[in-house]
Scaffold this active site. Sequence first.
Site, PDB file in Angstrom:
ATOM      1  N   SER A  15       0.747  -1.216  -0.186  1.00 39.82           N
ATOM      2  CA  SER A  15      -0.053  -0.537   0.190  1.00 39.82           C
ATOM      3  C   SER A  15       1.176   1.241  -0.018  1.00 39.82           C
ATOM      4  CB  SER A  15      -0.695   0.098   1.963  1.00 39.82           C
ATOM      5  OG  SER A  15      -1.386   1.063   1.913  1.00 39.82           O
TER       6      SER A  15
ATOM      7  N   TYR B  15      -1.574  -1.701  10.080  1.00 35.27           N
ATOM      8  CA  TYR B  15      -1.347  -2.136   8.903  1.00 35.27           C
ATOM      9  C   TYR B  15      -0.288  -1.188   8.370  1.00 35.27           C
ATOM     10  CZ  TYR B  15      -4.160  -1.031   3.987  1.00 35.27           C
ATOM     11  OH  TYR B  15      -4.011  -1.170   2.554  1.00 35.27           O
TER      12      TYR B  15
HETATM   13  N1  NAD Z   1      -8.730  -0.104  -1.087  1.00 30.38           N
HETATM   14  C1  NAD Z   1      -7.334   0.082  -1.163  1.00 30.38           C
HETATM   15  O1  NAD Z   1      -8.091   1.829  -1.073  1.00 30.38           O
HETATM   16  C2  NAD Z   1      -6.452  -0.199  -0.469  1.00 30.38           C
HETATM   17  C3  NAD Z   1      -5.187   0.406  -0.963  1.00 30.38           C
HETATM   18  C4  NAD Z   1      -3.797   0.055  -0.778  1.00 30.38           C
HETATM   19  C5  NAD Z   1      -3.609  -1.366  -0.998  1.00 30.38           C
HETATM   20  N2  NAD Z   1      -4.773  -1.963  -0.432  1.00 30.38           N
HETATM   21  C6  NAD Z   1      -5.124  -3.488  -0.635  1.00 30.38           C
HETATM   22  O2  NAD Z   1      -5.079  -3.980  -1.585  1.00 30.38           O
HETATM   23  C7  NAD Z   1      -5.663  -5.275  -1.034  1.00 30.38           C
HETATM   24  C8  NAD Z   1      -7.047  -6.221  -2.101  1.00 30.38           C
HETATM   25  O3  NAD Z   1      -7.911  -4.860  -1.137  1.00 30.38           O
HETATM   26  P1  NAD Z   1      -8.957  -4.030  -1.888  1.00 30.38           P
HETATM   27  O4  NAD Z   1      -8.603  -3.061  -2.006  1.00 30.38           O
HETATM   28  O5  NAD Z   1      -9.432  -5.551  -2.889  1.00 30.38           O
HETATM   29  O6  NAD Z   1     -10.509  -4.741  -0.546  1.00 30.38           O
HETATM   30  P2  NAD Z   1     -11.165  -6.301  -0.586  1.00 30.38           P
HETATM   31  O7  NAD Z   1     -11.706  -5.811   0.993  1.00 30.38           O
HETATM   32  O8  NAD Z   1     -12.391  -5.679  -1.538  1.00 30.38           O
HETATM   33  O9  NAD Z   1     -10.382  -7.392  -0.765  1.00 30.38           O
HETATM   34  C9  NAD Z   1      -9.845  -7.728  -0.154  1.00 30.38           C
HETATM   35  C10 NAD Z   1      -9.861  -9.303  -0.038  1.00 30.38           C
HETATM   36  O10 NAD Z   1      -9.399 -10.600   1.444  1.00 30.38           O
HETATM   37  C11 NAD Z   1      -9.845 -11.497   1.744  1.00 30.38           C
HETATM   38  N3  NAD Z   1      -9.446 -11.819   2.963  1.00 30.38           N
HETATM   39  C12 NAD Z   1      -9.239 -11.337   4.044  1.00 30.38           C
HETATM   40  N4  NAD Z   1      -8.647 -11.300   5.152  1.00 30.38           N
HETATM   41  C13 NAD Z   1      -8.113 -12.311   4.758  1.00 30.38           C
HETATM   42  C14 NAD Z   1      -7.972 -13.698   5.049  1.00 30.38           C
HETATM   43  N5  NAD Z   1      -7.073 -13.580   6.598  1.00 30.38           N
HETATM   44  N6  NAD Z   1      -7.485 -14.459   4.388  1.00 30.38           N
HETATM   45  C15 NAD Z   1      -8.108 -14.776   2.729  1.00 30.38           C
HETATM   46  N7  NAD Z   1      -8.687 -13.978   2.742  1.00 30.38           N
HETATM   47  C16 NAD Z   1      -8.506 -12.665   3.085  1.00 30.38           C
HETATM   48  C17 NAD Z   1     -11.935 -10.941   1.656  1.00 30.38           C
HETATM   49  O11 NAD Z   1     -12.684 -11.449   2.344  1.00 30.38           O
HETATM   50  C18 NAD Z   1     -11.265  -9.583   0.041  1.00 30.38           C
HETATM   51  O12 NAD Z   1     -12.311 -10.908  -0.633  1.00 30.38           O
HETATM   52  C19 NAD Z   1      -4.754  -5.045   0.243  1.00 30.38           C
HETATM   53  O13 NAD Z   1      -4.045  -6.091   0.579  1.00 30.38           O
HETATM   54  C20 NAD Z   1      -5.132  -4.065   0.565  1.00 30.38           C
HETATM   55  O14 NAD Z   1      -4.691  -3.946   2.033  1.00 30.38           O
HETATM   56  C21 NAD Z   1      -5.726  -1.685  -0.779  1.00 30.38           C
END
Ligand code: NAD
Length: 287
Positions: free
Chosen positions: A150, A171
């Site tokens: 991130s 985080y």
């Molecule tokens: N959305 C944002 O603004 C953002 C920004 C920077 C980084 N990220 C990173 O991107 C990645 C994806 O997130 P996203 O934005 O798609 O959010 P999201 O919540 O839509 O997707 C995350 C997915 O991970 C799954 N998950 C969570 N914990 C888990 C576990 N213990 N075991 C297996 N699966 C698990 C959830 O069920 C979900 O399907 C993450 O690592 C997040 O930290 C997101």
Amino acid sequence: MGRVQDKVVFITGAARGQGRAHALRLAEEGADIIAVDICADIATNAYPLASRQDLDETVRLVEKLGRRIVARQADVRDPAALKAAVAEGVAELGRLDAVVAQAGIAPLGPQQGIQAFIDAITVDFNGVVHAVEAALPYLPDGGSIVATGSIAALIPASVDNPANGPGGLGYSFAKRSVAAFIHDLATVLNSRRIRVNAVHPTNVNTDMLNSGIMYRSFRPDLENPTREDALESFPATTGFGNPYVEPEDVADTVLFLVSDESRYVTGMQMRVDAGGYVKKRPQLPTF
Ligand SMILES: NC(=O)c1ccc[n+]([C@@H]2O[C@H](COP(=O)([O-])OP(=O)(O)OC[C@H]3O[C@@H](n4cnc5c(N)ncnc54)[C@H](O)[C@@H]3O)[C@@H](O)[C@H]2O)c1
């Protein structure tokens, strides 16, 4: 021929959001997918995680593209479950070429206790290590490892500000650790030409961002901020002035890193952040 024709890619957190977008973009370009997701909630994480129905929908959409997918419900904190999912996927699909370790949570909020700090680290960092560990025995020379960090890994005092509570600190710690892990793992795997890269998105238009806890993080001045309130603050983390990028924008970078087009690209901290990092840290070199 697709850009990742007949490669098999293991993706964590594939039920929705960025993970689903990666699965679909890779499948469009000819890949088969091994998908895992927890399909259950985690108590310290204030917004719901994906459901079994979400994972089934990813399966349906990948198959609609004419590609194969093996999907399992598994928690990235459970190394044995990930190893079993990968073994079953490889048995069915025949090989493994790449891993995209990107399942994540954001257990933010001042009301969350110390457990939120631990949960953020065990999911967002240990989960990446476990996914790599499960994939490594199958990866051929020249394979690809991608982990999602991130922009919070690279910009201090963003998610790790006190208003976000212990989970925000966890985080940021986890994401910084992903960045460092990817760097050192790239060194270790040089001799096998396995490429190891991190992708660091800014805000992404997924359920993680579109959650009450994230709205409060962006609008600490309001008691119950709405998405419209948060939309006014989202552009603070980009340089282009857009509030967020779409999951498909991140998927295009993941596709490049999985494909042979990036065969000499390793150890990179790839930002998909619409200029957010350079805006905040204009004088500093990349991590
Ligand atoms: N959305 C944002 O603004 C953002 C920004 C920077 C980084 N990220 C990173 O991107 C990645 C994806 O997130 P996203 O934005 O798609 O959010 P999201 O919540 O839509 O997707 C995350 C997915 O991970 C799954 N998950 C969570 N914990 C888990 C576990 N213990 N075991 C297996 N699966 C698990 C959830 O069920 C979900 O399907 C993450 O690592 C997040 O930290 C997101």
